[in-house]
Design an enzyme around this catalytic site. Structure first.
Site, PDB file in Angstrom:
ATOM      1  N   ASN A 110     -14.191 -19.613  26.647  1.00  0.00           N
ATOM      2  CA  ASN A 110     -14.043 -18.327  27.341  1.00  0.00           C
ATOM      3  C   ASN A 110     -12.894 -18.376  28.350  1.00  0.00           C
ATOM      4  O   ASN A 110     -12.352 -17.334  28.719  1.00  0.00           O
ATOM      5  CB  ASN A 110     -15.367 -17.927  28.000  1.00  0.00           C
ATOM      6  CG  ASN A 110     -15.739 -18.791  29.192  1.00  0.00           C
ATOM      7  OD1 ASN A 110     -15.374 -18.493  30.321  1.00  0.00           O
ATOM      8  ND2 ASN A 110     -16.470 -19.886  28.965  1.00  0.00           N
ATOM      9  N   HIS A 111     -12.477 -19.588  28.755  1.00  0.00           N
ATOM     10  CA  HIS A 111     -11.416 -19.687  29.759  1.00  0.00           C
ATOM     11  C   HIS A 111     -10.025 -19.401  29.184  1.00  0.00           C
ATOM     12  O   HIS A 111      -9.076 -19.279  29.948  1.00  0.00           O
ATOM     13  CB  HIS A 111     -11.498 -21.034  30.479  1.00  0.00           C
ATOM     14  CG  HIS A 111     -12.800 -21.158  31.214  1.00  0.00           C
ATOM     15  ND1 HIS A 111     -13.097 -20.409  32.328  1.00  0.00           N
ATOM     16  CD2 HIS A 111     -13.939 -21.862  30.930  1.00  0.00           C
ATOM     17  CE1 HIS A 111     -14.337 -20.661  32.731  1.00  0.00           C
ATOM     18  NE2 HIS A 111     -14.870 -21.543  31.883  1.00  0.00           N
ATOM     19  N   TYR A 143      -6.557 -25.759  31.720  1.00  0.00           N
ATOM     20  CA  TYR A 143      -7.564 -25.975  30.675  1.00  0.00           C
ATOM     21  C   TYR A 143      -7.644 -24.757  29.733  1.00  0.00           C
ATOM     22  O   TYR A 143      -7.564 -24.889  28.504  1.00  0.00           O
ATOM     23  CB  TYR A 143      -8.914 -26.260  31.350  1.00  0.00           C
ATOM     24  CG  TYR A 143     -10.112 -26.168  30.448  1.00  0.00           C
ATOM     25  CD1 TYR A 143     -10.279 -27.065  29.393  1.00  0.00           C
ATOM     26  CD2 TYR A 143     -11.091 -25.179  30.632  1.00  0.00           C
ATOM     27  CE1 TYR A 143     -11.387 -26.973  28.560  1.00  0.00           C
ATOM     28  CE2 TYR A 143     -12.187 -25.086  29.812  1.00  0.00           C
ATOM     29  CZ  TYR A 143     -12.337 -25.978  28.772  1.00  0.00           C
ATOM     30  OH  TYR A 143     -13.427 -25.895  27.945  1.00  0.00           O
TER      31      TYR A 143
END
Ligand code: NAI
Ligand code: 15L
Length: 274
Positions: A110-111, A143
Site C-alpha cells: 500500500n505504500h 520503501y
C-alpha cells in the site's frame, strides 16, 4: 497456464513467509524456500542474498512460479532499499526470464500509493468511493518507491517478454490488526493464502495489480481486480473494532498520520545513510 505446483518462496524466513509456509502447502504447492536468513528446521532452504545472481538462477530453475516476498519491508536508507528491493527484484526477474518461469506474484505494498488520501468515514455508506487500483503511484517512503518500481518492472517484463505478474499491494498481513488504521487495510493470513493462491493460478493475468486485504467493513480500496482472479475473502477486521477503538480512539481527520493510506509512513522522517 497449467496450475503451478513447485513455487519458489523468497523471503521465506520473514513474517509473511513463515505464515505462507504454514498455509500454502494445503493448496498442493511444493515450496522451495529462499532467504538471506537461515530458516531453522528447513535444511533444504536456499540461504542466499538477492544480490547473488548465480544462486537466484539455480533457485528459479524448474519452478512453475515465484512468490516474491523477500526484501526490506519497512522504510530504510535509500542505499539499502536500492540493493535489496530495487536491484534484488531486478535480479530475480532476470533469473526468471532466463529460466523461462511463467509467472511471478510480487509483494507490492500500500505504500506505493501511500500518499493517496484515505476515504473518510468508518462505514461503507459514509465512504463515497473506494480507491481504485489504477490510482497514480504516490509512494510515501523510499520503501514505497521501491514497490512502485517493482510494479513498473513487472509491467515492463510483461510487455517486453510476456512474463506474467500479479502485483499484490498488500495492506497489513498479520494474525490480528493492531491499530485502528490497520482495520481498513488488514489481510488475515488465511485471506493472504487465498489471494496468493488465486494470483498463482488465475488464467492470463498479464500484469495485474490488486490490493491485498480481507473484506473489511472499513475497507479503503477496491478489491474487484483481486476478486476477478477468483479471490473470495473470508475475513473482516470488524470483530477487533471495539477493543482497538477503546484503546486508540477513532481516526482523527485533523491528524496528519491519519490523512492518507500510508498512515505514519507519510509523516515519518526519511532515513539517511550514516
Ligand atoms: P519481513 O521483513 O518479515 O521478511 C522479509 C524477508 O526478506 C526476511 O526474512 C529477510 O531476511 C528477507 N530478505 C531481505 N532482504 C533480502 C535479500 N537481499 N536477499 C534475500 N532475502 C532478503 O517482511 P514481511 O512482513 O514478511 O513481508 C514480506 C514482503 O511483503 C515484503 O516484501 C514486504 O515489503 C511485503 N509487504 C508486507 C506487508 C505485511 O503486512 N507483512 C505489507 C505490505 C507489503
Ligand atoms: C508494509 O508495507 C509493511 O511491510 C508492514 O510491516 C506494515 O507496516 C504495512 O505496510 C502497513 O501499512 O501497515
Amino acid at each position: 497456464m497449467p496450475a503451478p505446483r513447485t513455487v519458489l518462496l523468497t523471503g521465506a524466513a520473514g513474517g509473511l513467509g513463515t505464515l505462507m509456509r504454514e498455509l500454502l502447502p494445503a493448496y498442493g504447492y511444493d515450496l522451495r524456500l529462499f532467504d538471506v536468513a537461515p530458516i531453522p528446521g528447513e535444511p533444504d532452504a536456499i540461504t542466499a542474498d538477492l544480490a547473488d545472481k548465480g544462486a537466484l538462477r539455480e533457485a528459479v530453475r524448474g519452478v512453475d512460479a515465484v512468490l516474491h516476498l523477500a526484501g526490506i519491508s519497512l522504510e530504510s536508507s535509500f542505499d539499502k532499499i536500492l540493493r535489496a528491493n530495487i536491484e534484488g527484484t531486478y535480479n530475480l526477474y532476470e533469473a526468471v526470464r532466463e529460466e523461462g518461469v511463467a509467472r511471478v506474484v510480487f509483494a507490492s505494498s500500500n505504500h506505493a500509493v501511500g500518499f493517496t488520501p484515505r476515504p473518510q468515514g468508518s462505514t461503507p455508506l459514509e465512504r463515497d468511493a473506494l480507491i481504485p487500483v489504477d490510482t497514480p503511484h504516490r509512494p510515501d517512503t523510499f520503501y514505497g518507491l521501491s514497490k512502485a518500481f517493482g510494479e513498473d518492472l513487472s509491467q515492463y517484463y510483461w510487455d517486453k517478454y510476456g512474463l506474467e505478474t500479479v502485483s499484490v499491494r498488500i495492506g497489513a498481513c498479520f494474525k490480528e490488526p493492531t491499530s485502528v488504521r490497520m482495520m481498513s487495510v488488514w489481510m488475515s493470513p488465511g485471506d493472504g493464502a487465498r489471494l496468493f493462491h488465486a494470483a498463482l493460478t488465475a488464467e492470463s493475468v498479464g500484469h495485474t495489480v490488486v490490493y491485498g486485504s480481507s473484506a473489511n467493513t472499513r475497507l479503503w480500496w477496491d478489491l474487484s481486480s483481486a476478486r476477478a482472479l477468483g479471490y473470495e475473502p473470508q475475513d473482516d477486521s470488524e470483530p477487533y473494532a471495539e477493543k482497538l477503538i477503546a484503546e486508540q480512539g477513532e481516526l482523527d481527520p485533523g491528524n496528519p498520520d491519519h490523512a492518507c493510506l500510508g498512515g505514519h509512513f507519510t509523516t515519518d522522517p526519511p532515513i539517511w545513510p550514516h
